[in-house]
Design a protein around this motif. Structure first.
Motif, PDB file in Angstrom:
ATOM      1  N   GLY A   1       0.818  -1.210   0.000  1.00  0.00           N
ATOM      2  CA  GLY A   1       0.000   0.000   0.000  1.00  0.00           C
ATOM      3  C   GLY A   1       0.852   1.259   0.000  1.00  0.00           C
ATOM      4  O   GLY A   1       2.046   1.216  -0.272  1.00  0.00           O
ATOM      5  N   PRO A   2       0.225   2.400   0.308  1.00  0.00           N
ATOM      6  CA  PRO A   2       0.905   3.698   0.158  1.00  0.00           C
ATOM      7  C   PRO A   2       1.825   4.042   1.327  1.00  0.00           C
ATOM      8  O   PRO A   2       1.676   5.072   1.979  1.00  0.00           O
ATOM      9  N   TYR A   3       2.779   3.167   1.600  1.00  0.00           N
ATOM     10  CA  TYR A   3       3.720   3.393   2.691  1.00  0.00           C
ATOM     11  C   TYR A   3       5.128   3.487   2.129  1.00  0.00           C
ATOM     12  O   TYR A   3       5.474   2.814   1.172  1.00  0.00           O
ATOM     13  N   ASN A   4       5.917   4.303   2.759  1.00  0.00           N
ATOM     14  CA  ASN A   4       7.249   4.596   2.227  1.00  0.00           C
ATOM     15  C   ASN A   4       8.272   4.456   3.336  1.00  0.00           C
ATOM     16  O   ASN A   4       8.917   5.428   3.732  1.00  0.00           O
ATOM     17  N   TYR A   5       8.429   3.246   3.804  1.00  0.00           N
ATOM     18  CA  TYR A   5       9.363   2.983   4.898  1.00  0.00           C
ATOM     19  C   TYR A   5      10.605   2.243   4.403  1.00  0.00           C
ATOM     20  O   TYR A   5      11.194   1.451   5.124  1.00  0.00           O
ATOM     21  N   TRP A   6      11.017   2.534   3.195  1.00  0.00           N
ATOM     22  CA  TRP A   6      12.127   1.818   2.577  1.00  0.00           C
ATOM     23  C   TRP A   6      13.428   2.024   3.353  1.00  0.00           C
ATOM     24  O   TRP A   6      13.741   3.118   3.794  1.00  0.00           O
ATOM     25  N   SER A   7      14.175   0.936   3.462  1.00  0.00           N
ATOM     26  CA  SER A   7      15.475   1.005   4.111  1.00  0.00           C
ATOM     27  C   SER A   7      16.532   0.553   3.110  1.00  0.00           C
ATOM     28  O   SER A   7      16.296   0.589   1.906  1.00  0.00           O
ATOM     29  N   GLN A   8      17.686   0.112   3.600  1.00  0.00           N
ATOM     30  CA  GLN A   8      18.798  -0.183   2.705  1.00  0.00           C
ATOM     31  C   GLN A   8      18.671  -1.538   2.021  1.00  0.00           C
ATOM     32  O   GLN A   8      19.320  -1.767   0.995  1.00  0.00           O
ATOM     33  N   GLY A   9      17.852  -2.416   2.533  1.00  0.00           N
ATOM     34  CA  GLY A   9      17.690  -3.722   1.921  1.00  0.00           C
ATOM     35  C   GLY A   9      18.855  -4.657   2.213  1.00  0.00           C
ATOM     36  O   GLY A   9      19.811  -4.303   2.917  1.00  0.00           O
TER      37      GLY A   9
END
Length: 114
Positions: free
Chosen positions: A99-107
């Protein structure tokens, strides 16, 4: 503050296995549908697998039968078991709520190569 920390990536030979983990904090993890995403060099990020709050799962065709997504709500952790890995699975893998969430990290980097 929401934090998602992926781990478990590495270098593996074709046909090998890896188990990725995603530790979540700062959110009520159990109520979110979660997804594993990946981005290969020169390609757009793609959604690989999803799991609802109730545990229903879905997979992109290219990983069906090889990958298994799961979650432990008591540990606020998402998992991705990857078996029969192929060179085309090479990518940086990320977790994020769907969904419309933007909690991206470094992976975490997964490299499948002989």
């Amino acid at each position: 503050q929401v934090q998602l920390v992926e781990s478990g990536g590495g270098l593996v030979q074709p046909g090998g296995s890896l188990r990725l983990s995603c530790a979540a904090s700062g959110i009520i993890f159990s109520i979110y549908a979660m997804g594993w995403y990946r981005q290969a060099p020169g390609k757009q990020r793609e959604l690989v697998a999803t799991i609802t709050s109730g545990g229903s799962t879905n997979y992109v065709d290219s990983v069906k039968g090889r990958f298994t997504i799961s979650r432990d709500n008591a540990k606020n952790t998402l998992y991705l078991q990857m078996n029969s890995l192929k060179p085309e699975d090479t990518a940086v893998y990320y977790c994020n709520p769907t969904g419309p969430y933007n909690y991206w990290s470094q992976g975490t980097q997964v490299t499948v190569s002989s």
